[in-house]
Design a protein around this motif. Structure first.
Motif, PDB file in Angstrom:
ATOM      1  N   ALA A 111      41.555 -32.336   8.516  1.00 34.32           N
ATOM      2  CA  ALA A 111      40.147 -32.532   8.184  1.00 34.32           C
ATOM      3  C   ALA A 111      39.321 -32.161   9.400  1.00 34.32           C
ATOM      4  O   ALA A 111      39.148 -32.959  10.323  1.00 34.32           O
ATOM      5  CB  ALA A 111      39.896 -33.977   7.772  1.00 34.32           C
ATOM      6  N   ASP A 112      38.823 -30.950   9.424  1.00 34.31           N
ATOM      7  CA  ASP A 112      38.111 -30.433  10.594  1.00 34.31           C
ATOM      8  C   ASP A 112      36.636 -30.803  10.501  1.00 34.31           C
ATOM      9  O   ASP A 112      35.780 -29.985  10.153  1.00 34.31           O
ATOM     10  CB  ASP A 112      38.283 -28.921  10.687  1.00 34.31           C
ATOM     11  CG  ASP A 112      37.803 -28.364  12.017  1.00 34.31           C
ATOM     12  OD1 ASP A 112      37.133 -29.092  12.762  1.00 34.31           O
ATOM     13  OD2 ASP A 112      38.103 -27.186  12.306  1.00 34.31           O
ATOM     14  N   THR A 113      36.326 -32.046  10.826  1.00 32.53           N
ATOM     15  CA  THR A 113      34.942 -32.509  10.733  1.00 32.53           C
ATOM     16  C   THR A 113      34.058 -31.867  11.800  1.00 32.53           C
ATOM     17  O   THR A 113      32.838 -31.780  11.610  1.00 32.53           O
ATOM     18  CB  THR A 113      34.876 -34.041  10.841  1.00 32.53           C
ATOM     19  OG1 THR A 113      35.552 -34.459  12.027  1.00 32.53           O
ATOM     20  CG2 THR A 113      35.512 -34.705   9.636  1.00 32.53           C
ATOM     21  N   ASP A 114      34.641 -31.427  12.915  1.00 33.37           N
ATOM     22  CA  ASP A 114      33.837 -30.725  13.925  1.00 33.37           C
ATOM     23  C   ASP A 114      33.255 -29.446  13.340  1.00 33.37           C
ATOM     24  O   ASP A 114      32.073 -29.136  13.517  1.00 33.37           O
ATOM     25  CB  ASP A 114      34.677 -30.397  15.152  1.00 33.37           C
ATOM     26  CG  ASP A 114      35.009 -31.624  15.984  1.00 33.37           C
ATOM     27  OD1 ASP A 114      34.335 -32.657  15.794  1.00 33.37           O
ATOM     28  OD2 ASP A 114      35.945 -31.553  16.799  1.00 33.37           O
ATOM     29  N   PHE A 115      34.111 -28.683  12.637  1.00 35.50           N
ATOM     30  CA  PHE A 115      33.635 -27.473  11.955  1.00 35.50           C
ATOM     31  C   PHE A 115      32.570 -27.827  10.930  1.00 35.50           C
ATOM     32  O   PHE A 115      31.500 -27.198  10.873  1.00 35.50           O
ATOM     33  CB  PHE A 115      34.814 -26.765  11.287  1.00 35.50           C
ATOM     34  CG  PHE A 115      34.444 -25.931  10.088  1.00 35.50           C
ATOM     35  CD1 PHE A 115      33.813 -24.713  10.242  1.00 35.50           C
ATOM     36  CD2 PHE A 115      34.731 -26.387   8.795  1.00 35.50           C
ATOM     37  CE1 PHE A 115      33.466 -23.939   9.129  1.00 35.50           C
ATOM     38  CE2 PHE A 115      34.386 -25.625   7.689  1.00 35.50           C
ATOM     39  CZ  PHE A 115      33.752 -24.395   7.852  1.00 35.50           C
ATOM     40  N   GLU A 158      30.560 -30.379  10.651  1.00 35.10           N
ATOM     41  CA  GLU A 158      29.294 -30.837  11.227  1.00 35.10           C
ATOM     42  C   GLU A 158      28.549 -29.691  11.907  1.00 35.10           C
ATOM     43  O   GLU A 158      27.319 -29.594  11.807  1.00 35.10           O
ATOM     44  CB  GLU A 158      29.553 -31.966  12.228  1.00 35.10           C
ATOM     45  CG  GLU A 158      28.273 -32.582  12.786  1.00 35.10           C
ATOM     46  CD  GLU A 158      28.536 -33.853  13.558  1.00 35.10           C
ATOM     47  OE1 GLU A 158      27.586 -34.642  13.731  1.00 35.10           O
ATOM     48  OE2 GLU A 158      29.690 -34.073  13.983  1.00 35.10           O
ATOM     49  N   ARG A 159      29.278 -28.834  12.604  1.00 34.21           N
ATOM     50  CA  ARG A 159      28.629 -27.737  13.317  1.00 34.21           C
ATOM     51  C   ARG A 159      27.891 -26.804  12.343  1.00 34.21           C
ATOM     52  O   ARG A 159      26.737 -26.448  12.570  1.00 34.21           O
ATOM     53  CB  ARG A 159      29.685 -26.951  14.102  1.00 34.21           C
ATOM     54  CG  ARG A 159      29.124 -25.836  14.954  1.00 34.21           C
ATOM     55  CD  ARG A 159      30.176 -25.282  15.893  1.00 34.21           C
ATOM     56  NE  ARG A 159      31.343 -24.758  15.204  1.00 34.21           N
ATOM     57  CZ  ARG A 159      32.540 -25.334  15.197  1.00 34.21           C
ATOM     58  NH1 ARG A 159      32.748 -26.468  15.854  1.00 34.21           N
ATOM     59  NH2 ARG A 159      33.551 -24.784  14.547  1.00 34.21           N
ATOM     60  N   VAL A 160      28.553 -26.441  11.239  1.00 31.13           N
ATOM     61  CA  VAL A 160      27.912 -25.557  10.279  1.00 31.13           C
ATOM     62  C   VAL A 160      26.831 -26.303   9.507  1.00 31.13           C
ATOM     63  O   VAL A 160      25.759 -25.753   9.223  1.00 31.13           O
ATOM     64  CB  VAL A 160      28.962 -24.946   9.321  1.00 31.13           C
ATOM     65  CG1 VAL A 160      28.295 -24.053   8.290  1.00 31.13           C
ATOM     66  CG2 VAL A 160      29.992 -24.142  10.106  1.00 31.13           C
TER      67      VAL A 160
END
Length: 879
Positions: A492-496, A498-500
């Motif tokens: 679960a790439d929440t950094d990706f 949130e960034r987008v």
């Protein structure tokens, strides 16, 4: 974890750079906006195919079955000469936009057979005729034909009759991230012995002619059959060429004398190898065997039905004693086996052999269609220090001077569309996320970066006009890629996410501020990528004056709200601040959904009560309003704005729940004409949708009617009703009309190279399928519709979605007569054993017979068939 997944993990953690080398060459650099320095933006005329062999490119390189590093400093591809052609076959030929009767069109046969995300194994097939390539005939016949005539294709010339062609298979296998083994197998399919020159070619992209203080790289012969390459930033490489007859060297620089009658600085220019081979001009190549472009010349005599194999090796190891020992064969065998293991891991279901073949080629096409894309708009507008300044009367994209592209990007097609398109790319990422979520995420992230996205928040559309408006599907793509990676890979790439998401907030604001002209939550997005679907060009001023309230534009924004809402709630799991943002998108969606069904006090709404369908509304300057009653995909887009809320969502997020309940209790008018928010559905879910169950039944009754939208091969873009009942709107005695046109467009709108007036388009069908599955989650098994309409057969919505999936897959799969509908009446593809299992992934498909139309390698969004095949065969990959 498979060997391929381990390589991807090494690349992710920077232990090895497996993606540095890949199939990043364009298949057409000539005729592009980037290479256009004309006064009036006539890209096709300024840099035609006839110039390409002689003129150095400024912004990129092209080639056949080629590879390059990720900044396209050093390139490798093949060139061929059959002894009859007037020029070397160094690049794929096709018609420019003005030359084709249906716009630009490649006139070659080539196929992406295999590829893996790390590009550790790749396979490509090019079919090269043995007679002189019919360049002039293809141009003249297509110019003679009109919009109502079919395109004249290479196979129609008869050049492949009697199997008089070579199958040229090009394979790559990486021994390491910097050691690339190359094998070229040439099969003579003819009944007699044939001769062939094949020239594997290595060259540097020309940067020294444009950039000040740019150090020139160099190629030179170091020993027998070895080309050494030295580049100031890439370092040193060697191309080992087993048993090459001779090595030829020239410069990748423009032949000014041939093109412009100006004396060359050097006798060795870009087309020097061409002139040496084809015209026997030995003096055209450098006898000192040094330059910036070089080729190994293999002159082969191949018996009837025989195969000859060439082996090369491009590597950073400059001291190999035995570059072609048994290790070479072992690596090739191993990489092929690892590719099989990887795709078996990705799609472990009970697939037929034919389904696996189609899916594998779809994935291969997506990976082969990666391209190095370089375009710095400010430099392009101003010109280069070492060149005369451009004299432009028409300054295309001048409002995008911030744009600085220097990336590997997924292209719709590397010949017809060798430039990124924002909404196409979002669809590419869905099947890409299945096999390479890191690359898919990088694509979505790039378009929202400050060197792509405009400071005002607009996402660039495509290079011919970055300011055009594509459907806002970037949020949908982001959310789906996040979900797919989580489902398949457990990450679960929440950094990706949130960034987008943060950048999409800017883009959403741009839409609200620029495309809601009357501040009533009804949008006028423009043509929205659907080109000629309406009676007017919606990207231009209307002949009537006034404006159009767009059913599709408004629905896309409703979908955008729900995508942002879903992402905000996911991010709120770790940051409660996002509950407030989720509430804001929930509220905005309610107003858009209400506007779709009821606009102010006028009796002209987007929803037409008589026809029970959504239409655009034309607003005339004097105040009159008219439904534009075209039964088209425009009226189906409202289905896309749908989302369900799980029962624990409201419990988990008390702030969001409070705002949710306040809106329900205090804004009851917003619920009047939209899907039910209060009544829980299956599993106590709540439904957010523009289309309520009653309207849904009415829309599906039309959509699933085989005399209207439902084709044997998916949902048509315009109802077949208009075949006998064209929609006509008169303005000052001039009729504007839409007919049902299941194949190529007979209209010159958008150059005649697109048709949304009847054919089946994969991206829209895919969104319909997803929407039906979401609606099923709320409505369950009790909600059934007749499918097809009038058949007496009733299905729940997930069964309808499955039926549509199978109809789309049917385009590519063999039918009862072992024919593939995609190939239409092409006898070679339907019957010849050397052609019938090769797949072309066209831009769109005939609304009645499923034949492929438009760009024949637009694997980008048609590659969605790979996801459909997986979804229909493997149960654990749900939406």
């Amino acid at each position: 974890m498979t060997a391929e997944e381990k390589r991807l993990e090494e690349d992710r953690t920077r232990k090895a750079y497996w993606r540095r080398w890949g199939p990043y060459l364009a298949e057409r650099q000539w005729g592009t906006v980037r290479e256009d320095y004309s006064s009036y933006g006539t890209a096709w005329d300024y840099f035609p195919h006839d110039h390409a062999r002689s003129r150095a490119y400024r912004w990129g390189e092209d080639g056949i079955a080629g590879i390059s590093d990720n900044h396209q400093r050093l390139c490798f591809a093949i060139a061929l000469w059959n002894g009859c052609d007037s020029i070397l076959k160094e690049r794929l030929f096709g018609l420019s936009g003005p030359e084709g009767n249906h716009g630009e069109d490649v006139k070659e046969y080539y196929f992406y057979l295999d590829n893996t995300p790390s590009h550790a194994y790749m396979k490509y097939l090019y079919k090269y005729p043995q007679k002189a390539f019919p360049y002039t005939q293809l141009v003249q016949e297509n110019q003679r034909r009109g919009y109502r005539d079919p395109e004249f294709e290479l196979v129609d010339t008869g050049i492949f009759d009697n199997n008089e062609y070579f199958d040229v298979f090009v394979e790559y296998a990486k021994a390491s991230d910097e050691d690339i083994l190359i094998q070229i197998a040439i099969v003579n399919q003819a009944a007699e012995t044939k001769n062939l020159h094949i020239l594997p070619t290595l060259w540097f992209r020309n940067t020294w002619s444009w950039e000040e203080n740019s150090k020139k790289p160099i190629l030179r012969k170091s020993q027998s059959n070895v080309i050494d390459a030295f580049h100031p930033t890439l370092g040193q490489r060697c191309l080992y060429c087993e048993n090459a007859k001779t090595l030829l060297f020239t410069e990748n620089e423009t032949n000014y004398e041939r093109l412009f009658g100006i004396k060359n600085n050097s006798p060795y220019v870009k087309d020097g190898i061409n002139d040496c081979i084809v015209n026997n001009q030995i003096e055209a190549v450098n006898p000192e065997q040094i330059g910036t472009k070089a080729a190994a010349d293999y002159e082969l005599t191949i018996g009837a039905g025989s195969t000859q194999i060439l082996r090369l090796r491009l590597t950073d190891n400059t001291e190999l004693l035995e570059p072609f020992g048994t290790y070479f064969e072992v690596i090739f065998h191993q990489r092929k086996q690892e590719a099989d293991e990887f795709y078996q891991r990705i799609s472990p279901g009970n697939f037929s052999e034919d389904e696996r073949n189609v899916q594998r080629q779809a994935f291969a096409g997506l990976l082969w269609t990666k391209q190095y894309y370089h375009y710095v708009v400010e430099d392009w507008l101003n010109g280069d220090p070492n060149q005369p300044p451009p004299e432009r009367q028409y300054k295309r994209n001048q409002e995008w001077i911030h744009l600085y592209n220097d990336d590997i990007i997924s292209m719709p097609d590397k010949w017809e569309f060798p430039w990124f398109a924002a909404w196409d790319l979002a669809f590419h990422t869905i099947p890409l996320a299945t096999i390479d979520p890191d690359f898919a995420k990088r694509q979505l992230d790039r378009l929202t970066r400050e060197w792509y996205m405009h400071p005002n928040g607009q996402i660039p559309a495509y290079e011919w006009h970055f300011s055009d408006v594509n459907p806002p599907v970037h949020a949908w793509g982001t959310w789906r890629v996040y979900q797919i990676e989580q489902e398949i890979y457990g990450r679960a790439d929440t950094d990706f996410l949130e960034r987008v998401f943060q950048k999409l907030l800017l883009n959403f604001t741009w839409w609200v501020n620029r495309k809601d002209n009357n501040d009533n939550n009804v949008f006028q997005g423009g043509f929205l990528g659907l080109d000629n679907i309406g009676i007017f060009d919606r990207s231009s001023e209307l002949p009537t004056g006034g404006h159009i309230d767009q059913s599709d534009g408004t629905s896309w924004m409703g979908m955008y709200c729900l995508n942002m809402l879903a992402m905000a709630l996911e991010l709120a799991k770790n940051n409660p601040t996002y509950e407030d943002i989720a509430s804001k998108f929930f509220e905005h969606f309610l107003y858009i959904a209400d506007a779709m069904n009821h606009i102010g006090e006028t009796n002209i709404h987007l929803w037409d009560d008589t026809d029970q369908f959504f239409y655009d509304v034309l607003h005339l300057p004097h105040g009159a309003r008219h439904h534009l009653k075209v039964r088209s995909m425009v009226g189906l887009v409202p289905l896309f704005a749908v989302e369900t809320l799980e029962p624990n969502t409201l419990e988990r997020f008390p702030g969001f729940r409070k705002r949710f309940e306040w809106l329900i209790n205090n804004r009851p008018n917003l619920q009047k004409n939209i899907a039910c928010l209060e009544i829980p559905g299956i599993g106590s879910r709540r439904l957010l949708a523009i289309v309520n169950p009653d309207k849904l039944k009415s829309i599906l009754q039309r959509m699933l009617d085989e005399t209207e939208f439902l084709s044997p091969y998916g949902i048509r873009s315009v109802s077949k009703y208009h075949a006998d009942h064209p929609y006509i709107f008169e303005i000052d005695g001039q009729p504007y009309r839409v007919d049902y046109e299941p194949a190529e467009s007979t209209s010159g709108m958008f150059g005649g190279n697109s048709n949304w007036r009847g054919p089946v388009w994969f991206p829209m069908n895919y969104l319909i399928i997803e929407s039906l599955q979401k609606l099923y989650r709320y409505l369950g098994d009790e909600f059934k519709v007749e499918c097809p309409t009038g058949s007496g057969q009733f299905m729940n919505l997930t069964e309808v979605a499955t039926e549509l999936s199978h109809r789309l897959m049917r385009i590519f799969l063999k039918n009862g007569t072992n024919h593939r509908p995609v190939h239409g009446g092409n006898y070679l593809f339907q019957t010849d054993p050397h052609w019938r299992d090769l797949i072309l992934f066209y831009e769109y498909f005939h609304g009645d017979n499923g034949a492929g139309l438009g760009a024949n390698h637009q694997t980008g969004w048609t590659g969605l068939v790979a996801s459909l095949i997986r979804n229909c065969n493997y149960q654990n990959c749900g939406l």
